[in-house]
Design an enzyme around this catalytic site. Structure first.
Site, PDB file in Angstrom:
ATOM      1  N   LEU A   1      -6.734  11.101   0.423  1.00  0.00           N
ATOM      2  CA  LEU A   1      -7.340   9.862   0.682  1.00  0.00           C
ATOM      3  C   LEU A   1      -7.671   9.369   1.824  1.00  0.00           C
ATOM      4  O   LEU A   1      -8.468   8.571   2.468  1.00  0.00           O
ATOM      5  CB  LEU A   1      -6.354   8.912   0.072  1.00  0.00           C
ATOM      6  CG  LEU A   1      -5.957   8.937  -1.521  1.00  0.00           C
ATOM      7  CD1 LEU A   1      -4.936   7.983  -1.832  1.00  0.00           C
ATOM      8  CD2 LEU A   1      -7.169   8.630  -2.356  1.00  0.00           C
ATOM      9  N   GLY A   2      -6.876   9.761   3.048  1.00  0.00           N
ATOM     10  CA  GLY A   2      -7.132   9.551   4.526  1.00  0.00           C
ATOM     11  C   GLY A   2      -6.336  10.086   5.339  1.00  0.00           C
ATOM     12  O   GLY A   2      -5.529  11.001   4.967  1.00  0.00           O
TER      13      GLY A   2
ATOM     14  N   GLY B   1      -4.006   9.419   8.948  1.00  0.00           N
ATOM     15  CA  GLY B   1      -3.630   8.280  10.064  1.00  0.00           C
ATOM     16  C   GLY B   1      -2.922   8.757  10.858  1.00  0.00           C
ATOM     17  O   GLY B   1      -2.625   9.970  10.893  1.00  0.00           O
ATOM     18  N   GLY B   2      -2.542   7.912  11.991  1.00  0.00           N
ATOM     19  CA  GLY B   2      -1.711   8.398  13.233  1.00  0.00           C
ATOM     20  C   GLY B   2      -0.130   8.863  12.658  1.00  0.00           C
ATOM     21  O   GLY B   2       0.358   9.758  13.144  1.00  0.00           O
TER      22      GLY B   2
ATOM     23  N   GLY C   1       0.465  10.213   9.703  1.00  0.00           N
ATOM     24  CA  GLY C   1       0.364  11.201   8.674  1.00  0.00           C
ATOM     25  C   GLY C   1      -0.900  11.222   7.777  1.00  0.00           C
ATOM     26  O   GLY C   1      -1.497  10.176   7.706  1.00  0.00           O
TER      27      GLY C   1
ATOM     28  N   LYS D   1       2.204   9.518   1.342  1.00  0.00           N
ATOM     29  CA  LYS D   1       2.251   9.791   2.785  1.00  0.00           C
ATOM     30  C   LYS D   1       3.180  10.865   3.442  1.00  0.00           C
ATOM     31  O   LYS D   1       4.205  10.737   3.393  1.00  0.00           O
ATOM     32  CB  LYS D   1       2.293   8.525   3.628  1.00  0.00           C
ATOM     33  CG  LYS D   1       2.100   8.672   4.971  1.00  0.00           C
ATOM     34  CD  LYS D   1       2.110   7.364   5.725  1.00  0.00           C
ATOM     35  CE  LYS D   1       0.998   6.283   5.557  1.00  0.00           C
ATOM     36  NZ  LYS D   1      -0.329   6.633   5.901  1.00  0.00           N
TER      37      LYS D   1
ATOM     38  N   ASP E   1       0.685  -2.361  14.233  1.00  0.00           N
ATOM     39  CA  ASP E   1      -0.654  -1.847  14.077  1.00  0.00           C
ATOM     40  C   ASP E   1      -1.539  -2.544  13.093  1.00  0.00           C
ATOM     41  O   ASP E   1      -2.087  -1.949  12.326  1.00  0.00           O
ATOM     42  CB  ASP E   1      -0.243  -0.646  13.626  1.00  0.00           C
ATOM     43  CG  ASP E   1      -1.486   0.575  14.011  1.00  0.00           C
ATOM     44  OD1 ASP E   1      -2.616   0.005  14.847  1.00  0.00           O
ATOM     45  OD2 ASP E   1      -1.663   1.731  13.371  1.00  0.00           O
TER      46      ASP E   1
END
Length: 485
Positions: free
Chosen positions: A217-218, A220-221, A223, A239, A345
């Site tokens: 799905l994506g 990120g920082g 994971g 995640k 964040d």
């Protein structure tokens, strides 16, 4: 011991709340196929029959003879709803409980607890045969829906008390369990909280098709995140944490996850559970099919975005609703949860949208999981530079104001449709914050509004509201609602 509840507001009609949970045993049935079939059939019958029974209580058992001659399976189960809710409410609550228990099979024991109901199955008898309920005539068609099980039943009036005792003992055990290794959890108050659901690594690997690119799905920082399907029914987001490999980090992992998993609010993504036994540490979240807010503000520019979206596809009302909803979520993290959680964040890509496009803040509390000397950036702070308050980025001064600053940047992005990192190619050629400040000083607020918005959708006075007293997220909510923005 009985299970009591009190609150300052009425809850007699509550059925299911975000805090609902399935608690699974840690022993797998020896006859997996036979036991899973017996337990699944029993849970279906309890879900159908219990709302139709006076008092909303049923206790029964199911015996199944294996067609392959590999042994029989007997499973015991109970279900109960609070008598203060309606028949439909009982059905809704037991539907959720039933779904929560699907992730437990083929474990030999599973319990589902919610605001208005309770459901349990086990391979071990936890009530005597003379305490069972004849539910056959409450099932569809007036007969036994299983056609291969035997229900032993004699109705009893004292079954509800037995169930309350079971629930009370369960909650007492979960809340009082404590060890010397949980000292940090004591400081956080986490030992008083419901523990997270522990998922099996092999199940998560199977659910995500071995963490395939197709299910990604994506990135990120903290994971990568993957779409997972549990038992071919429930969809979740998984995640993989990349910054938690040290022994110290792993030791604190469950204590911190216990805290975060108890944060429940309609504007926060729910952490369903975790996986701590395996080559990687995993967090399992609710799945949001509409992805994140940045997609609808800036267009579909991310490679793993699950669906296409048009830039500027949110109207003024939708944007202001996202602004207020995000503020409510932050207010809960800062002041309403029993431990102050600073997100660190806040950004549009961390604000996800549910099926009703309600904003849900994601990744909250992840900075708490990081070791003291490691973050998801090369700097010593956790965050994204273009959203970060200067005093935090430069001096490391951490307070709720760090999130409030980031939230302010998000508000400007929502109103303008411009990314804070984007240098406009117009005559002014400025970054968003610089542009917004100059327009504010000149009283030219309307020039900040996204040009793709229909000018008839909003009033100039709404855009120009001077929220000089809105110094925190609670004030922002009050100001916005008072001004009907």
């Amino acid at each position: 011991m009985l299970w009591f509840r009190y609150e300052s507001a009425g809850f007699y009609d509550q059925t299911t709340l975000p805090g609902n949970v399935g608690l699974c045993g840690n022993i797998t049935a020896s006859q997996v196929t036979t036991f899973t079939a017996a337990a699944g059939s029993l849970l279906v019958d309890l879900r159908i029959a219990t709302p139709k029974i006076n008092g909303f209580f049923a206790a029964t058992k199911n015996e199944v003879v294996s067609s392959g001659g590999n042994g029989n399976a007997t499973v015991y189960g109970v279900a109960q709803c609070a008598e203060t809710i309606s028949k439909i409410g009982c059905q809704d609550c037991l539907n959720v409980a039933y779904n929560n228990l699907q992730s437990c099979l083929p474990d030999t024991d599973g319990r589902a607890v919610d605001a208005g109901c309770f459901m349990r199955y086990s391979s071990t008898s936890f009530f005597s045969d003379n305490q069972t309920t004849n539910i056959a005539h409450f099932l569809k068609g007036g007969g036994n829906s299983r056609n291969k099980g035997i229900i032993i039943g004699v109705a009893v009036g004292g079954g509800g008390l037995i169930l309350l005792l079971i629930v009370g003992i369960l909650l007492y055990f979960k809340l009082s369990r404590k060890s010397a290794a949980d000292h940090r959890a004591d400081i956080l108050g986490a030992t008083e909280l419901q523990g997270p659901v522990n998922y099996k690594y092999k199940d998560m690997k199977s659910a995500t098709k071995k963490f395939s690119q197709e299910n990604k799905l994506g990135e990120g920082g903290f994971g990568d995140i993957y779409k997972g399907t549990l038992n071919n029914v429930k969809i979740v987001a998984v995640k993989k944490l990349v910054a938690l490999q040290s022994d110290r980090a792993k030791a604190n992992f469950l204590n911190e996850v216990k805290l975060i998993s108890n944060v429940h609010h309609r504007n926060l993504i729910r952490l369903l559970g975790c996986c701590s036994k395996g080559p990687e540490l995993l967090l399992i979240y609710e799945y949001m099919a509409n992805s994140s807010l940045d997609r609808f503000l800036f267009g579909n520019f991310r490679p793993f975005s699950p669906a296409r979206s048009k830039k500027g596809s949110l109207n003024w009302k939708q944007r202001t609703d996202r602004i207020i909803g995000t503020a409510r979520g932050l207010a809960y993290l800062h002041e309403e949860f029993h431990v102050c959680i600073i997100h660190r964040d806040i950004k549009t890509s961390n604000i996800l949208l549910d099926d009703s496009f309600e904003p849900r803040i994601s990744d909250f509390g992840l900075a708490r999981l990081l070791p003291d000397d490691q973050t998801h950036l090369s700097t010593r702070f956790a965050g994204t530079l273009r959203y970060t308050a200067p005093e935090y980025a430069i001096h490391g001064q951490l307070s709720e104001k760090v999130d409030t600053y980031s939230y302010g940047v998000v508000v400007l992005e929502i109103i303008s449709g411009q990314k804070s990192s984007e240098l406009k190619s117009d005559a002014m050629g400025e970054f968003l914050l610089e542009k917004a400040w100059k327009l504010y000083e000149n009283g030219s607020h309307l020039e900040l509004v996204d040009a793709t918005l229909d000018p008839n959708d909003h009033k100039p006075e709404d855009v120009k509201k001077n929220h000089t007293d809105c110094s925190d997220v609670h004030s922002i909510i009050s100001c916005s609602e008072a001004n009907n923005v």
